[in-house]
Design an enzyme around this catalytic site. Structure first.
Site, PDB file in Angstrom:
ATOM      1  N   GLU A  36       0.959  -0.654   0.445  1.00  4.02           N
ATOM      2  CA  GLU A  36       0.048  -0.332   0.216  1.00  4.02           C
ATOM      3  C   GLU A  36       0.692   1.626  -0.236  1.00  4.02           C
ATOM      4  OE1 GLU A  36      -2.864  -0.745   3.138  1.00  4.02           O
ATOM      5  OE2 GLU A  36      -3.689  -2.165   1.902  1.00  4.02           O
ATOM      6  N   ARG A  93      -6.279   3.953 -24.061  1.00  3.58           N
ATOM      7  CA  ARG A  93      -6.548   2.514 -24.832  1.00  3.58           C
ATOM      8  C   ARG A  93      -7.527   1.553 -24.773  1.00  3.58           C
ATOM      9  NH1 ARG A  93      -0.338   0.347 -25.838  1.00  3.58           N
ATOM     10  NH2 ARG A  93      -0.218   0.724 -23.433  1.00  3.58           N
ATOM     11  N   GLN A  94      -8.360   2.006 -23.815  1.00  4.07           N
ATOM     12  CA  GLN A  94      -9.690   0.646 -24.099  1.00  4.07           C
ATOM     13  C   GLN A  94     -10.801   1.665 -23.330  1.00  4.07           C
ATOM     14  OE1 GLN A  94     -10.197  -2.146 -23.953  1.00  4.07           O
ATOM     15  NE2 GLN A  94     -12.169  -2.837 -23.551  1.00  4.07           N
ATOM     16  N   ASP A 166       0.791   4.644 -37.535  1.00  2.00           N
ATOM     17  CA  ASP A 166      -0.196   3.875 -38.068  1.00  2.00           C
ATOM     18  C   ASP A 166      -0.836   4.946 -38.321  1.00  2.00           C
ATOM     19  OD1 ASP A 166      -1.001   4.904 -35.693  1.00  2.00           O
ATOM     20  OD2 ASP A 166      -1.470   2.927 -34.746  1.00  2.00           O
ATOM     21  N   LYS A 189      -1.874   0.302 -40.371  1.00  2.00           N
ATOM     22  CA  LYS A 189      -1.622  -1.110 -39.476  1.00  2.00           C
ATOM     23  C   LYS A 189      -2.452  -1.450 -38.567  1.00  2.00           C
ATOM     24  CE  LYS A 189      -0.947   0.089 -34.708  1.00  2.00           C
ATOM     25  NZ  LYS A 189      -0.258   0.603 -33.362  1.00  2.00           N
ATOM     26  N   ARG A 191      -3.936  -4.321 -35.830  1.00  2.00           N
ATOM     27  CA  ARG A 191      -3.900  -5.024 -34.796  1.00  2.00           C
ATOM     28  C   ARG A 191      -5.365  -6.107 -34.510  1.00  2.00           C
ATOM     29  NH1 ARG A 191      -0.202  -3.718 -29.996  1.00  2.00           N
ATOM     30  NH2 ARG A 191      -0.053  -1.771 -30.327  1.00  2.00           N
ATOM     31  N   THR A 221       5.322  -2.268 -26.532  1.00  2.27           N
ATOM     32  CA  THR A 221       5.708  -3.289 -26.828  1.00  2.27           C
ATOM     33  C   THR A 221       6.660  -2.711 -27.816  1.00  2.27           C
ATOM     34  OG1 THR A 221       4.656  -4.471 -28.368  1.00  2.27           O
ATOM     35  CG2 THR A 221       3.612  -4.781 -25.711  1.00  2.27           C
ATOM     36  N   GLY A 222       6.861  -2.452 -28.299  1.00  2.00           N
ATOM     37  CA  GLY A 222       7.723  -1.595 -29.345  1.00  2.00           C
ATOM     38  C   GLY A 222       7.316  -1.789 -31.124  1.00  2.00           C
ATOM     39  N   THR A 224       4.236  -1.855 -32.895  1.00  2.00           N
ATOM     40  CA  THR A 224       4.430  -0.696 -33.846  1.00  2.00           C
ATOM     41  C   THR A 224       5.984  -0.241 -35.029  1.00  2.00           C
ATOM     42  OG1 THR A 224       2.071  -0.569 -32.945  1.00  2.00           O
ATOM     43  CG2 THR A 224       2.775   1.238 -34.326  1.00  2.00           C
TER      44      THR A 224
HETATM   45  C1  R5P Z   1      -2.244   3.029 -30.501  1.00  2.00           C
HETATM   46  O1  R5P Z   1      -2.516   2.222 -31.570  1.00  2.00           O
HETATM   47  C2  R5P Z   1      -0.841   3.193 -29.961  1.00  2.00           C
HETATM   48  O2  R5P Z   1      -0.744   4.638 -31.217  1.00  2.00           O
HETATM   49  C3  R5P Z   1       0.993   2.511 -30.191  1.00  2.00           C
HETATM   50  O3  R5P Z   1       0.985   2.459 -31.145  1.00  2.00           O
HETATM   51  C4  R5P Z   1       1.021   1.551 -29.227  1.00  2.00           C
HETATM   52  O4  R5P Z   1       0.397   1.918 -27.913  1.00  2.00           O
HETATM   53  C5  R5P Z   1       1.782   1.172 -28.970  1.00  2.00           C
HETATM   54  O5  R5P Z   1       2.159   0.172 -29.342  1.00  2.00           O
HETATM   55  P1  R5P Z   1       2.852  -0.949 -29.186  1.00  2.00           P
HETATM   56  O6  R5P Z   1       4.266  -1.029 -29.139  1.00  2.00           O
HETATM   57  O7  R5P Z   1       2.912  -2.227 -27.802  1.00  2.00           O
HETATM   58  O8  R5P Z   1       3.414  -1.393 -30.568  1.00  2.00           O
END
Ligand code: R5P
Length: 293
Positions: A36, A93-94, A166, A189, A191, A221-222, A224
Site C-alpha cells: 500500500e 487505449r481501452q 499508423d 496498421k 492489430r 511493446t515496441g 508498432t
Molecule cells: C496505438 O495505436 C498507439 O498509438 C501505439 O501505436 C501503440 O500503443 C504502441 O504499442 P506497441 O509499442 O505495443 O506496438
C-alpha cells in the site's frame, strides 16, 4: 499556487516548479510492506491552488491510486482548487468496448479522478482526442510534438522524413513535420484484438538515403515501431529515429526496436527514465501561466 510532486513524476514536477517559479511542496513517500502507498505533504495547502503532478504509467494501478489519494488529500487539507497533471493517462487505449463484455476502462478512470476532487485535468497526447469530451471538469490535452520535434531538429539528420507508424499517429506526425519543415506520411496498421499481433502494410515511399523519424504517442511493446522500421529499412532509409511522448518500453521493446534498425529512441519525462530526453515542463508552465492570469 504550489506544485505537489507525485512519486511517479518527481523530476517533471521539479522542472515545472523551476520553469514557473511556483513553490515545490515537500512530500514524503513510502510503500508499506504489503504494497500500500503512503505519503505526507509537509506544506500548508489551505486556500492554495494545488498542481498535483503524477503520471500514471506502469504500474498504472498503483500510480492511479496514489494520484487519487493525493488529489483527495489536497482537498481535505484545505486546497481551494486542484489541477491534476497526468501526462500519461492510464487505460486510454481501452476507450471503447472492442469485444462484448469488456469494460470501458478510461471512463472509470475519469470518474475516479473527478470524484477524488480534481477541478481541472491536464494530460499529454492522449491516445484518442475524443476521450477529452468525457470529462465533466475542464480537461486539456497538451502535445509534446513541438518539444520533441525541436529536439530532433537539433540532431544532424540527413533530409529528414516523418512517418506515422499508423493512421492514428498522423495527427502527431503532421505538427512534428511542420517544425522540421519536411514531409510526412503514414502506414496502415492492423492489430489483432485477441492476440495483439500487429500487421503493417508495405507502401512505396521515397525515403531512400534519407533519415526517417517515426512518431507516435506511445511506445509500449515496441511492435508498432519495429514493424514500421522494417519496412523503412527495406525502402532504403538511412537512419531511423523513434520519437514518442510516452516511452513505456515494456518487455523486450528496446531489443525489438534495435533489431528492426531503430538507432535512437527519444521520449519525454511523461515517463521518467533513460529515454526521457525531452521535458514536458515548458508546455505545462505555459499552460499554468495562462491559468494564473
Ligand atoms: C496505438 O495505436 C498507439 O498509438 C501505439 O501505436 C501503440 O500503443 C504502441 O504499442 P506497441 O509499442 O505495443 O506496438
Amino acid at each position: 499556487m504550489i506544485v505537489v510532486p507525485g512519486p511517479a513524476s518527481p523530476n517533471l514536477a521539479k522542472r515545472i516548479s523551476q520553469e514557473t517559479g511556483i513553490k515545490l511542496a515537500k512530500v514524503h513517500y513510502k510503500t508499506f510492506p504489503d504494497g500500500e502507498s503512503y505519503f505526507r505533504i509537509e506544506d500548508d495547502l489551505k486556500g492554495e491552488e494545488v498542481v498535483v503532478v503524477q503520471s500514471c504509467s506502469p504500474p498504472q494501478d498503483k500510480r492511479l491510486v496514489e494520484l487519487l489519494l493525493m488529489v483527495d488529500a489536497c482537498k481535505d487539507l484545505g486546497a481551494e482548487r486542484v489541477i491534476a497533471v497526468v501526462p500519461y493517462f492510464p487505460y486510454a487505449r481501452q476507450d471503447k468496448r472492442f469485444l462484448p463484455g469488456e469494460p470501458i476502462s478510461v471512463n472509470t478512470v475519469i470518474k475516479s479522478i473527478e470524484s477524488a476532487g480534481a477541478d481541472e485535468v491536464i494530460t499529454f497526447d492522449i491516445h484518442e482526442v475524443h476521450i477529452m469530451e468525457r470529462f465533466s471538469v475542464p480537461a486539456h490535452n497538451l502535445t509534446a510534438m513541438r518539444l520533441l520535434a525541436k529536439h530532433v531538429k537539433s540532431l544532424d539528420l540527413e533530409s529528414p522524413f516523418v512517418l506515422a507508424p499508423d493512421q492514428g499517429a498522423m495527427r502527431l506526425a503532421k505538427p512534428f513535420a511542420e517544425v522540421l519543415e519536411t514531409d510526412c506520411d503514414f502506414f496502415i496498421k492492423h492489430r489483432d484484438r485477441v492476440t495483439g499481433e500487429i500487421e503493417t502494410k508495405e507502401k512505396e515511399l521515397s525515403v531512400e538515403g534519407r533519415d526517417a523519424i517515426l512518431v507516435d504517442d506511445i511506445i509500449s511493446t515496441g511492435g508498432t515501431m519495429a514493424k514500421a522500421a522494417q519496412i523503412l529499412k527495406k525502402l532504403g532509409a538511412r537512419r531511423i529515429v523513434a520519437a514518442c511522448t510516452h516511452p513505456i518500453l515494456c518487455g523486450n521493446a528496446l531489443q525489438r526496436m534495435r533489431d528492426a534498425g531503430i538507432e535512437e529512441i527519444i521520449g519525454t519525462d511523461s515517463i521518467e527514465g533513460p529515454y526521457s530526453k525531452v521535458s514536458l515542463a515548458p508546455e505545462v508552465a505555459s499552460f499554468l501561466s495562462k491559468v494564473a492570469e
